[in-house]
Design an enzyme around this catalytic site. Structure first.
Site, mmCIF file in Angstrom:
data_model
loop_
_atom_site.group_PDB
_atom_site.id
_atom_site.type_symbol
_atom_site.label_atom_id
_atom_site.label_comp_id
_atom_site.label_asym_id
_atom_site.label_seq_id
_atom_site.Cartn_x
_atom_site.Cartn_y
_atom_site.Cartn_z
ATOM 1 N N LYS A 157 -66.453 -27.108 12.625
ATOM 2 C CA LYS A 157 -66.332 -27.106 11.168
ATOM 3 C C LYS A 157 -66.787 -25.770 10.606
ATOM 4 C CE LYS A 157 -70.819 -29.135 10.904
ATOM 5 N NZ LYS A 157 -71.549 -30.350 11.096
ATOM 6 N N TYR B 184 -80.215 0.300 -7.061
ATOM 7 C CA TYR B 184 -80.273 -0.331 -8.384
ATOM 8 C C TYR B 184 -81.708 -0.552 -8.846
ATOM 9 C CZ TYR B 184 -75.312 -1.627 -8.475
ATOM 10 O OH TYR B 184 -73.949 -1.605 -8.519
HETATM 11 C C1 LIG Z 1 -72.058 -30.613 12.217
HETATM 12 C C2 LIG Z 1 -72.009 -31.875 12.844
HETATM 13 C C3 LIG Z 1 -72.376 -32.022 14.195
HETATM 14 C C4 LIG Z 1 -72.939 -30.908 15.014
HETATM 15 O O1 LIG Z 1 -74.286 -30.727 14.660
HETATM 16 P P1 LIG Z 1 -75.179 -29.647 15.356
HETATM 17 O O2 LIG Z 1 -76.523 -29.896 14.805
HETATM 18 O O3 LIG Z 1 -74.645 -28.332 14.963
HETATM 19 O O4 LIG Z 1 -75.068 -29.905 16.800
HETATM 20 C C5 LIG Z 1 -72.242 -33.260 14.748
HETATM 21 N N1 LIG Z 1 -71.759 -34.298 14.028
HETATM 22 C C6 LIG Z 1 -71.423 -34.201 12.746
HETATM 23 C C7 LIG Z 1 -70.921 -35.389 12.026
HETATM 24 C C8 LIG Z 1 -71.541 -32.988 12.104
HETATM 25 O O5 LIG Z 1 -71.201 -32.893 10.818
#
Ligand SMILES: *Cc1c(COP(=O)(O)O)cnc(C)c1O
Length: 753
Positions: A423, A649
């Site tokens: 993701k 800045y």
């Molecule tokens: C992001 C996510 C993961 C992975 O989590 P990590 O802590 O990066 O291993 C697993 N399951 C779901 C539903 C997620 O959204």
């Protein structure tokens, strides 16, 4: 839909003769095509004689797949199938119709028959939307053009629904009288029906809709001679709503008339009409290089959609130049109309590309519209027009990534499957490239947040299953087209997705149930699961591929109690699901830290995310991992700044001594946080740490390189050997996840194999 019919009743209904004395039992499902056998248990196979094939030839196949009850019209050598039961009838199709007729008579609600030429399916779906949830509505999953299909749809209709809607094509091979007797519709709906031969068609329809209480049709469409029937003629809607196309306006008007007929209030109807599901538009825009702005419309070659893209281009162009790039496609019959439409908007440049043509014009300061079917070529052109910067690079070490995945694999029992979470564009590392690279080493599944990420993975040719955690209803069509499997976390979504499956004529589509076991974020509550299961089991369109939940604090090594509790809740739920469906369902709850700390929960799959990038909150585990991500830039300019002069800045840094300052082309717009200003953060040059001086700007930052032998163009490390991703996150007061995902897409990614 389960039939729940005893074998003795079946024999009675179809006037069959059993081959031998049968013990009674129950049948749940009718099968006529052995390719569709999923569970043979409690199936009855009807050996139908079609134009191309005779079902009797597939008895051996069906038997081998586990079917034990057969309805046949020929004599069979039963000794080959010692434990099977055969029911002999004169005509197997007639037997199936007799069965369907029995189910038709059992329906308690009103039956509506939808026919016509244009927009039957959308009319049916819209009617479903308008009548629900005030009424329970059961609708045929497809548009049938065979008596067989219509019979099957009656078997699948919900007996207690208030309305049952059945869609029937106008088809020369259908006998309208037979269909009418089988369906016995209470009311009929005739959608827009131009271009049929009027007279023939009128006879056909008169037979099809015989004995209806009411028939809804469009004004001036047809003359039906149905003296007993209340004929309701309807005018196309002339409203300001978003139905630009005539056919749609007409069919919406039909839907409204039916809703009135069944007693919904005008106010309710008009509210619901505003929310009818519409065709999804796929329009993307981005800043291109050379001052261009790019609009990508790769939805399809529908003229209406294209017109609205051209209008949009016109609207945002102002006095800038406009260019249209149109990809030719072999399937398109509209090509001439597309050309005409393009010309009617008078773009400054137009390009009509054939398959294989390259696009190499140097457009500048132009609003570019790219249109075509969603072919790889058009996406490549879009990509080619994107702004790229070469002096700041995010480096992704694929070999380390591979090793880390192997490390997590080893931690889990051998049978456990692994889903890799990509993701947020692969935690910022680029979803398609990463997917392509890791698809080889023992990854069973991919998980993404949104449909477009899944599409990106499919577009590089990956065929592994992909779970989409937040598929939105407007993307369900793409979801199915690209074989992406949505997570479902509420009833409305479930219903919407099933509708889309029906629309597309898809069956047994894999979905994933998301359960909330303590995050209090997305997911069904555990007490909702019975209802979910009931809903899914009554719909042949979807199947539960997996059930999953997410851990809240599997990384909290000081207190793992809550995690154990979540795992227990989940375990109970998995048991319930296992008991109520008779196919296997994957289960998964572990994320990276879950795998580290609870590898032996026994669920069939685990989801790996941050861990594969070499990040763990478990110090022992961290030692087994390798860093994957590093981030580099180069020096743009060097400057000697005298004592007492200020840098950047707001003059927030005043030099206490003469200082050699390097300007680096990376700023907060790239993800280098502004909170790192004035010495909070540092970058490294030639292995030495150099504090940030002054404020971090949008696209630049200044560092103190006094005493280091540097020159313009030298490499500068932001994240790497001198500052790990973990360290950098700590400097930013956040977690590595946020750092990785906030590195801007404009930073070029380099994959090191
Ligand atoms: C992001 C996510 C993961 C992975 O989590 P990590 O802590 O990066 O291993 C697993 N399951 C779901 C539903 C997620 O959204």
């Amino acid at each position: 839909m389960k039939l729940d019919l005893s074998i003795s009743k079946l024999i009675e209904l179809i006037h069959g003769i059993p081959s031998s004395k049968l013990n009674d039992g129950v049948v749940q499902q009718v099968i006529y095509d052995t390719r569709r056998i999923i569970e043979a248990d409690a199936c009855v196979f009807f050996a139908l004689k079609g134009v191309h094939a005779d079902g009797h030839q597939f008895i051996a196949d069906a038997y081998q797949k586990g079917v034990r009850i057969f309805v046949v019209s020929e004599s069979i050598l039963t000794e080959n199938y010692h434990d099977a039961r055969f029911i002999q009838v004169a005509d197997t199709l007639q037997a199936l119709m007799d069965l369907a007729f029995y189910f038709r008579k059992r329906l308690k609600g009103k039956v509506g028959l939808i026919s016509g030429k244009i927009g039957k399916t959308s009319t049916k779906e819209w009617l479903y939307h308008v009548l629900s949830p005030e009424f329970s509505v059961s609708r045929s999953p497809k548009s049938y053009n065979s008596t067989l299909g219509i019979a099957l749809s009656l078997l699948e209709a919900k007996p207690n629904a208030d309305f049952v809607l059945i869609e029937v094509k106008v088809h020369s091979e259908l006998n309208p009288k037979v269909i009418n007797e089988l369906i016995q519709p209470h009311f009929g709906i005739l959608t827009k029906s131009i271009s049929y031969s009027q007279q023939l068609y009128e006879t056909y329809l008169t037979d099809l809709f015989a004995n209806c209480e009411s028939v809804f049709l469009l004004e001036n469409d047809f003359n039906l001679s149905l003296p007993q029937t209340n004929l309701v003629t309807v005018k196309a809607f002339q409203t300001e709503n978003n139905f630009t196309n005539d056919g749609k306006r007409m069919n919406v008007a039909l839907v409204a008339a039916v809703a009135q007929y069944v007693g919904l209030s005008d106010r309710l109807i008009s509210e619901k009409l505003k929310k009818l599901p519409e065709l999804a538009l796929r329009l993307e825009t981005f800043e291109g290089k050379n001052g261009n702005f790019v609009i990508v419309d790769l939805y399809n070659l529908d003229l209406e959609v294209f017109r609205s893209s051209l209008e949009y281009q016109m609207a945002i162009a102002g006095d800038k130049k406009r260019a249209v790039i149109l990809g030719n496609s072999r399937e398109s019959m509209n090509q001439d109309k597309l050309y005409d439409l393009v010309h009617s908007f008078h773009p400054d440049y137009s390009y009509f590309l054939n398959e294989g043509d390259a696009f190499d014009d140097n457009l500048k300061d132009t609003i570019i519209l790219i249109k075509g079917n969603s072919t790889k070529k058009m996406l490549r052109i879009a990509n080619q027009l994107k702004e790229k910067r070469h002096n700041t690079e995010l480096r992704i070490n694929l070999e380390s990534l591979r090793k880390n995945i192997a490390t997590y694999r080893k931690q889990l029992p051998e049978k456990t499957k692994l889903m890799v979470m990509l993701k947020a564009s692969g935690y910022g590392s680029g979803v398609d490239k990463i997917a392509q690279f890791i698809t080889g080493f023992g990854v069973d599944y991919f998980g993404v947040a949104f449909v477009d990420e899944g599409v990106a993975i499919r577009n590089v040719g990956i065929t592994k299953p992909i779970l989409v955690m937040n598929a939105e209803s407007e993307n369900y069509e793409a979801c199915i087209n690209y074989q992406l499997e949505p997570a479902i976390f509420d009833f409305e979504q479930l219903d919407d997705f099933i509708s889309e499956c029906i629309y597309q004529g898809v069956e047994h589509y894999p979905i994933h149930l998301k359960i909330d076991t303590g995050m209090n974020r997305l997911g069904f509550r555990t007490d909702e699961i019975t209802r979910v299961l009931e809903m899914i089991q009554s719909q042949p369109e979807v199947r539960i591929k997996s059930v999953y939940s997410h851990l809240v604090e599997a990384d909290n090594l000081n207190d793992l109690e809550f995690t154990r509790h979540q795992i227990e809740i989940f375990r109970k739920l998995v048991e319930i699901i296992k008991k109520s469906v008779n196919y296997s369902v994957e289960q998964h709850i572990l994320n990276s830290s879950g795998i580290e700390n609870f590898p032996h929960t026994g669920f069939s799959m685990a989801r790996l995310g941050i861990g594969m990038y070499g990040i763990s909150s478990n110090p022992k585990f961290q030692l087994q991992l390798e860093p994957v991500i590093s981030w580099y830039s180069t020096i743009s300019q060097l400057k000697c700044v005298k004592t007492g002069q200020s840098i950047g800045y707001s003059r927030s840094h005043i030099c206490k001594k003469d200082t050699l300052v390097a300007t680096i082309p990376v700023g907060y717009a790239d993800g280098l946080r502004r909170s790192l200003s004035n010495g909070v953060g540092f970058l490294s040059v030639k292995g030495r740490t150099c504090p940030i001086v002054g404020r971090v700007c949008m696209d630049m930052v200044m560092i103190d390189v006094t005493g280091i032998p540097v020159k313009v163009g030298d490499e500068v490390e932001i994240i790497g050997q001198n500052c790990s991703l973990n360290d950098f996150a700590a400097l930013c007061n956040t977690i590595p996840y946020e750092v990785m995902t906030s590195i801007s897409q404009r930073v070029q990614k380099i994959y090191i194999a």
